[in-house]
Motif scaffolding. Structure first.
Motif, PDB file in Angstrom:
ATOM      1  N   LEU A   1       0.822  -1.208   0.000  1.00 24.31           N
ATOM      2  CA  LEU A   1       0.000   0.000   0.000  1.00 24.31           C
ATOM      3  C   LEU A   1       0.860   1.263   0.000  1.00 24.31           C
ATOM      4  N   GLY A   2       2.058   1.163   0.570  1.00 28.28           N
ATOM      5  CA  GLY A   2       2.968   2.297   0.515  1.00 28.28           C
ATOM      6  C   GLY A   2       3.433   2.585  -0.901  1.00 28.28           C
ATOM      7  N   ILE A   3       3.572   1.520  -1.714  1.00 26.47           N
ATOM      8  CA  ILE A   3       3.978   1.687  -3.109  1.00 26.47           C
ATOM      9  C   ILE A   3       2.819   2.210  -3.951  1.00 26.47           C
ATOM     10  N   VAL A   4       1.646   1.620  -3.747  1.00 25.67           N
ATOM     11  CA  VAL A   4       0.473   2.022  -4.518  1.00 25.67           C
ATOM     12  C   VAL A   4       0.031   3.428  -4.149  1.00 25.67           C
ATOM     13  N   GLY A   5       0.158   3.761  -2.869  1.00 24.76           N
ATOM     14  CA  GLY A   5      -0.347   5.040  -2.381  1.00 24.76           C
ATOM     15  C   GLY A   5      -1.686   4.836  -1.713  1.00 24.76           C
ATOM     16  N   THR A   6      -1.785   5.234  -0.462  1.00 22.60           N
ATOM     17  CA  THR A   6      -3.000   4.998   0.297  1.00 22.60           C
ATOM     18  C   THR A   6      -3.317   6.218   1.146  1.00 22.60           C
ATOM     19  N   PRO A   7      -4.592   6.473   1.424  1.00 20.05           N
ATOM     20  CA  PRO A   7      -4.934   7.618   2.276  1.00 20.05           C
ATOM     21  C   PRO A   7      -4.541   7.451   3.736  1.00 20.05           C
ATOM     22  N   ILE A   8      -4.113   6.263   4.118  1.00 19.80           N
ATOM     23  CA  ILE A   8      -3.732   6.022   5.509  1.00 19.80           C
ATOM     24  C   ILE A   8      -2.339   6.605   5.748  1.00 19.80           C
ATOM     25  N   PRO A   9      -2.114   7.364   6.815  1.00 20.54           N
ATOM     26  CA  PRO A   9      -0.782   7.917   7.107  1.00 20.54           C
ATOM     27  C   PRO A   9       0.264   6.814   7.245  1.00 20.54           C
ATOM     28  N   SER A  10       1.484   7.083   6.824  1.00 21.70           N
ATOM     29  CA  SER A  10       2.554   6.083   6.837  1.00 21.70           C
ATOM     30  C   SER A  10       2.871   5.611   8.254  1.00 21.70           C
ATOM     31  N   GLN A  11       2.728   6.507   9.246  1.00 23.53           N
ATOM     32  CA  GLN A  11       3.017   6.109  10.627  1.00 23.53           C
ATOM     33  C   GLN A  11       2.056   5.026  11.106  1.00 23.53           C
ATOM     34  N   ILE A  12       0.791   5.146  10.704  1.00 24.76           N
ATOM     35  CA  ILE A  12      -0.186   4.127  11.083  1.00 24.76           C
ATOM     36  C   ILE A  12       0.109   2.814  10.358  1.00 24.76           C
ATOM     37  N   MET A  13       0.531   2.909   9.099  1.00 25.44           N
ATOM     38  CA  MET A  13       0.866   1.698   8.356  1.00 25.44           C
ATOM     39  C   MET A  13       2.030   0.959   8.995  1.00 25.44           C
ATOM     40  N   LEU A  14       2.996   1.696   9.559  1.00 24.75           N
ATOM     41  CA  LEU A  14       4.115   1.053  10.247  1.00 24.75           C
ATOM     42  C   LEU A  14       3.648   0.298  11.490  1.00 24.75           C
ATOM     43  N   MET A  15       2.546   0.753  12.070  1.00 25.72           N
ATOM     44  CA  MET A  15       2.013   0.108  13.266  1.00 25.72           C
ATOM     45  C   MET A  15       1.183  -1.127  12.947  1.00 25.72           C
ATOM     46  N   THR A  16       0.810  -1.309  11.686  1.00 26.22           N
ATOM     47  CA  THR A  16      -0.161  -2.343  11.321  1.00 26.22           C
ATOM     48  C   THR A  16       0.179  -3.737  11.834  1.00 26.22           C
ATOM     49  N   PRO A  17       1.402  -4.277  11.588  1.00 26.25           N
ATOM     50  CA  PRO A  17       1.672  -5.654  12.040  1.00 26.25           C
ATOM     51  C   PRO A  17       1.516  -5.829  13.544  1.00 26.25           C
ATOM     52  N   TYR A  18       1.903  -4.806  14.312  1.00 26.34           N
ATOM     53  CA  TYR A  18       1.866  -4.929  15.768  1.00 26.34           C
ATOM     54  C   TYR A  18       0.444  -4.749  16.312  1.00 26.34           C
ATOM     55  N   VAL A  19      -0.326  -3.872  15.669  1.00 25.88           N
ATOM     56  CA  VAL A  19      -1.729  -3.712  16.069  1.00 25.88           C
ATOM     57  C   VAL A  19      -2.506  -4.995  15.791  1.00 25.88           C
TER      58      VAL A  19
END
Length: 430
Positions: A387-405
């Motif tokens: 999603l970081g490559i495609v581009g997503t409306p979700i902030p990158s900081q939240i995406m970094l948290m995804t696996p742990y959440v």
């Protein structure tokens, strides 16, 4: 005639047995999450956009054209499916029926697809579904091996918090040996040795000196981080060309199978480490639950005194299984260097050992369950990258948290409903 007594709970009309109270937690959770998804992916989402998915690769037997769907309508349909499944969960709970794993599986797939449809809506580049799944399996490799290591140890009664250190030790030795020998396969063979040595230290302090196993595991993690960081700074960094330039394991495509669209690239176009993972999971699933060795292993972890009375050497069994578990984790550590084609770096395991422990718990101390849980975490990790490559409306900081959440919510959903081996963490003195 005896006087009637008050019942402590609802009774079955046929047998008169007291039934357990109905828990509405799962149905309510299904419904709440589905409603939130409906609001986020449909109600407040931009309208009139389209989402494009690609599923074929250039080497498939035949090409499947990219699939373009209306974003809002597709997300609405998938969210409605999730709501229907939530209704099924309410009905099954009320009637005390078991629905099996199909309901949460289909529910999860529907919401994930709705999320992907929303996140890639209106983007110029298509979302590569096959690449997403292929990368997810690859990133799940260290988690699978780490979870299997924890399973082997805890089924015998030894708590293995040192998985992080075993993964890191395996990555270090694999990089060094592969660099010296110029062979990625040599590094792959060396990695389990490093993990087994850490496992040997764990079992030595846990059995011989009866030190608290959780404390020993944490200390071993710190020890391995310290030793590998020191050697990295004084040896590997000084002469990286000799000691820290490991070759990468080649991607091996299984003839014919690797050319099947979607399934082929995901399952049969991987490195040898992934194929070894298939074998290890299948063998352990059979050995732990369908063999004499597995019966003894589980007996030692559940009731060591009873196992001892029938002639099973409890501490010897624990020692062997813990060292074996360390070797399995060390093999998973090779993922970070020779499988990924990276030089060794400080603390490059990045907390994967702790996520592997979560995968073991979520998988209910079963090899197949650990594999499924690790794939979930691997998918969430790769989703962040794609999603970081495609581009997503979700902030990158939240995406970094995804696996742990995802890890926290997944484990929180099973804590209290699963039971660890009864004698884990308890030293046995004959």
């Amino acid at each position: 005639m005896e006087a009637p007594t008050a019942s402590s709970g609802p009774q079955s009309p046929r047998s008169g047995a007291v039934l357990a109270p109905i828990s509405w937690k799962a149905p309510i959770a299904y419904a709440v999450v589905a409603v939130i998804a409906l609001i986020g992916f449909v109600v407040v989402a931009p309208k009139g956009l389209e989402t494009t998915f690609t599923v074929s690769t250039s080497s498939d037997f035949f090409q499947i054209a990219p699939i373009t769907v209306p974003s809002t309508a597709t997300a609405l349909l998938l969210c409605l499916v999730a709501l229907v499944l939530a209704g099924v969960s309410f009905w099954a709970t009320r009637s005390r029926r078991k629905v099996g794993v199909w309901l949460p599986s289909v529910y999860g797939v529907a919401l994930v697809l709705a999320f992907l449809t929303w996140s890639a809506a209106g983007k110029d580049s298509a979302l590569p579904l096959t690449g997403l799944l292929q990368g997810s399996l690859f990133l799940a490799v260290p988690l699978v091996f780490g979870a299997l290591a924890g399973l082997l140890c805890e089924r015998s009664g030894i708590i293995n918090i040192a998985i992080e250190g075993q993964l890191l030790a395996g990555a270090f030795l694999a990089a060094v040996v592969a660099s010296i020998t110029h062979s990625a396969y040599a590094g792959l063979v060396a990695a389990p040795i490093a993990g087994a040595l850490v496992g040997l230290l764990l079992v030595l302090f846990s059995i011989r000196y009866m030190v608290d196993q959780i404390i020993v595991g944490v200390v071993l993690n710190v020890l391995v981080i310290g030793v590998t960081s020191y050697l990295f700074s004084t040896v590997l960094k000084v002469d990286a060309a000799t000691f820290n330039s490991p070759p990468k394991l080649p991607v091996i495509g299984i003839p014919v199978l690797s050319q099947i669209p979607i399934i082929g690239p995901v399952l049969f176009r991987q490195t040898v480490l992934v194929y070894v993972m298939y074998v290890v999971v299948a063998v352990l699933q059979v050995m732990v639950f369908r063999s004499r060795w597995g019966l003894r292993l589980r007996a030692v972890g559940e009731h060591p005194k009873a196992a001892d009375t029938v002639g099973i050497k409890v501490n010897l069994t624990r020692m062997k299984s813990t060292v074996l578990g360390g070797a399995v984790a060390g093999l998973g550590g090779a993922f970070f260097t020779v499988a990924a084609g990276l030089a060794f770096g400080k603390e490059m395991a990045g907390g994967k050992g702790y996520i592997a422990l979560a995968a073991m718990i979520l998988g209910r101390w079963s090899p197949a369950g650990a594999l499924a849980a690790a794939l979930l975490f691997g998918f969430s990790d790769n989703l962040r990258v794609v999603l970081g490559i495609v581009g997503t409306p979700i902030p990158s900081q939240i995406m970094l948290m995804t696996p742990y959440v995802v890890t926290i919510f997944a484990v929180a959903g099973v804590v209290g409903r699963v039971r660890a081996p009864a004698s884990e963490g308890i030293p046995y003195v004959k």
